[in-house]
Scaffold this motif. Sequence first.
Motif, PDB file in Angstrom:
ATOM      1  N   ASN A   1       2.089 -64.787  -3.721  1.00 47.25           N
ATOM      2  CA  ASN A   1       2.649 -65.835  -4.567  1.00 47.25           C
ATOM      3  C   ASN A   1       4.177 -65.723  -4.603  1.00 47.25           C
ATOM      4  OD1 ASN A   1       3.402 -67.550  -6.576  1.00 47.25           O
ATOM      5  ND2 ASN A   1       2.146 -66.610  -8.185  1.00 47.25           N
TER       6      ASN A   1
ATOM      7  N   LEU B   1       6.474 -54.274  -4.974  1.00 48.28           N
ATOM      8  CA  LEU B   1       5.613 -55.465  -4.881  1.00 48.28           C
ATOM      9  C   LEU B   1       4.916 -55.564  -3.532  1.00 48.28           C
ATOM     10  CD1 LEU B   1       7.645 -58.367  -6.502  1.00 48.28           C
ATOM     11  CD2 LEU B   1       5.893 -56.936  -7.509  1.00 48.28           C
TER      12      LEU B   1
ATOM     13  N   ASP C   1       6.238 -67.011  -6.511  1.00 51.03           N
ATOM     14  CA  ASP C   1       6.732 -66.870  -7.890  1.00 51.03           C
ATOM     15  C   ASP C   1       6.958 -65.400  -8.256  1.00 51.03           C
ATOM     16  OD1 ASP C   1       6.871 -69.488  -8.429  1.00 51.03           O
ATOM     17  OD2 ASP C   1       5.169 -69.580  -9.808  1.00 51.03           O
ATOM     18  N   LEU C   2       6.103 -64.516  -7.711  1.00 53.51           N
ATOM     19  CA  LEU C   2       6.255 -63.085  -8.017  1.00 53.51           C
ATOM     20  C   LEU C   2       7.623 -62.605  -7.582  1.00 53.51           C
ATOM     21  CD1 LEU C   2       2.829 -61.531  -6.951  1.00 53.51           C
ATOM     22  CD2 LEU C   2       3.576 -62.280  -9.202  1.00 53.51           C
TER      23      LEU C   2
ATOM     24  N   ALA D   1      10.280 -64.538  -7.045  1.00 55.56           N
ATOM     25  CA  ALA D   1      11.304 -65.196  -7.862  1.00 55.56           C
ATOM     26  C   ALA D   1      11.452 -64.436  -9.179  1.00 55.56           C
ATOM     27  CB  ALA D   1      10.909 -66.652  -8.116  1.00 55.56           C
ATOM     28  N   ALA D   2      10.318 -64.078  -9.799  1.00 53.50           N
ATOM     29  CA  ALA D   2      10.357 -63.351 -11.069  1.00 53.50           C
ATOM     30  C   ALA D   2      11.051 -62.011 -10.885  1.00 53.50           C
ATOM     31  CB  ALA D   2       8.942 -63.150 -11.594  1.00 53.50           C
ATOM     32  N   ALA D   3      10.704 -61.301  -9.803  1.00 55.04           N
ATOM     33  CA  ALA D   3      11.310 -59.992  -9.570  1.00 55.04           C
ATOM     34  C   ALA D   3      12.807 -60.126  -9.311  1.00 55.04           C
ATOM     35  CB  ALA D   3      10.632 -59.304  -8.392  1.00 55.04           C
ATOM     36  N   ALA D   4      13.192 -61.176  -8.585  1.00 57.00           N
ATOM     37  CA  ALA D   4      14.617 -61.387  -8.303  1.00 57.00           C
ATOM     38  C   ALA D   4      15.377 -61.639  -9.603  1.00 57.00           C
ATOM     39  CB  ALA D   4      14.801 -62.560  -7.341  1.00 57.00           C
ATOM     40  N   LEU D   5      14.786 -62.447 -10.493  1.00 58.20           N
ATOM     41  CA  LEU D   5      15.438 -62.727 -11.775  1.00 58.20           C
ATOM     42  C   LEU D   5      15.542 -61.480 -12.637  1.00 58.20           C
ATOM     43  CD1 LEU D   5      13.942 -66.178 -12.569  1.00 58.20           C
ATOM     44  CD2 LEU D   5      16.307 -65.571 -12.981  1.00 58.20           C
TER      45      LEU D   5
END
Lengths: 347, 290
Positions: B181, B202, B183-184, B186-190
């Motif tokens: 996914n 991850l 999004d995972l 993107a979330a980790a980057a944020l």
Amino acid sequence: MSQLEVQSLNKGWAGVQAVDDLTFRIEQGEFVALLGPSGCGKSTTLKMIAGLEQPDSGRLQLNGRDITRLPPGQRQLAMVFQSYALFPHLSVEENILFGLKARRVPPAERQRRLRRVTELVDLGPQLHKKPGQLSGGQCQRVALARAIVAEAPLCLMDEPLSNLDARLRNEMRVELRALQQQLGMTVLYVTHDQVEAMSMADRIILMNQGRVAQYGPPETLYSQPQNTFVARFIGNPPMNLIRCGERLLGIRPEHVTLQQQGVDARVVHVDYQGADTIIDAALPGHDNQILKLRLPGHQCLALHSELKLAWPSTQEHHFCLHSGERLNRDFATPDHPLIQTEPTHVV
Amino acid sequence: MNQRTWLHAWLMLLPALVMLLAFTHIPALSTLWHSLYLPARSGEQAEFAGLDNYRMLLDDEVFWQALSNNLWYALGTVPTSMVLALVMALWVNSRIRGRTALRLAYFTPTMLPMIAVANIWLFFYSPEIGLFNQLLGSLGLDSINWLGDPDWALPSLMLMTIWKEAGFFMIFYLAALQGLNPDLYAAAALEGASPWYRFRRLTLPLLMPTSLFVLVNAVLNAFKLVDHLFILTKGGPNNATNLLLYYIYENAFAFFDSNYAATLTLVLLVLLILLALLQFTLLERRIHYR
């Protein structure tokens, strides 16, 4: 001090302008909803603020710091994703602490923040479970906890409640708003659901085709829509827009009542909804245009029966037929547009 | 369960069961049976040997050499080709120009038959005119007899195997990476996670199910793939590249001792089962399945 400042943001793909010269500000501690139909550019806007998409042009400032070209991790943002984006192989605790560990926050501080946040979102017994073992609502709480624990100056939320069932969504709405108020969080909340925007937000940015259709408090969007797009989008069922000459007369279904005297109408459809009934009425005097009205309780009206409709003139809205922009009533309508002989209908 | 559904269940299972029994289980049992006999001499009944074949195996130096060759071969090819596969998959999964062509290029060795691959590499490894020796010569170095030198022969085979296998395993890693996914990330980057942190915390754990699958297959292949030996070395020089399956073939079809070949087969089978069990028990608990 302005918290987030978005200046002339642009983004397009293959000739389609997804976000078109977008400018707005969010103040500290404010809950702002970015509302709009799908494809209006609200998600793209959020992604550009998060740094997951690069804008074609424009500037983003957070607390006076230019973040336009910074990588996502350096923008000091937290984000809640529609899919929650929980790491499936990590426990709830590890999920919440992921960012703090990546940023090398000392363990003591990590534990302090973890305790506080698990109390806030009520996740205590779930800390050692994996996301796969949690219900949708619990996953939602973990995603929220992960955003809160970062203690970022701005929290972005991308339709965070859309995967929950209706009852849970209502509960979480109240809880989310209470949490935001309690912590004084600054939130930019993307949604296509006007009920969420109306009930939670301090201000709503209603977007249409990459532009701001209107930006203001929920009650302003409801009572003074700046154009026909806002009028049609806000309210359920939306505002009636009846064409009269070179103008559109806007009147909300909930403001129309049955009277002894008034505009002639004929019932074409009755939709009973429990607390109230939505009636579609054709106006024979106006090319049989359909006007919806909302009446309380269960209304037993036979199809084709004749009605007399009226509404307070203060609840009328007027729009230009061509541009769709709101017209100032004082100049635009010296009298009632539907019935020339009677200036007003007083309920 | 009532009688009818019970009958239905068995009828449904029957075709697969017949095939499995005919081509897997009965041959395995007959191999076990054969391994307990001495080779039949002309016109005579095969003589029951008990465990004699197994005692002979323990004293067979060539068997021990083939086994150790095979273990080195597995150790040399499996980890390297897996790491290479993962690196290639990460690369061709990123947004680069011409990645379709790159994917195809990496996958080509897998599509070629092993015999064809061996023939290509035979040219690379040729003592005088081979590609590698010409390269060495242009650098002013002495040429190496890649396949003729007992010290170089097995490593040479390993290199070719890695070249062939890495592209195949890359496909599995690539499929797994594309199933993750976004999004995972993107979330980790944020959350401020660096690319290396994202990879370690991850990508690697989320790819573990694929890694186990690839590992089991790679280990099996290290014992199963011997086609290239027929072209390149025929197990030589002096058994330096003799692998278990090739040794089994030699015993059955060159020395015509099918009973000893059956004994070797059984030992190989037990070895592979043990290896598979080891991999599953060691790794299974640490893997997150979706």
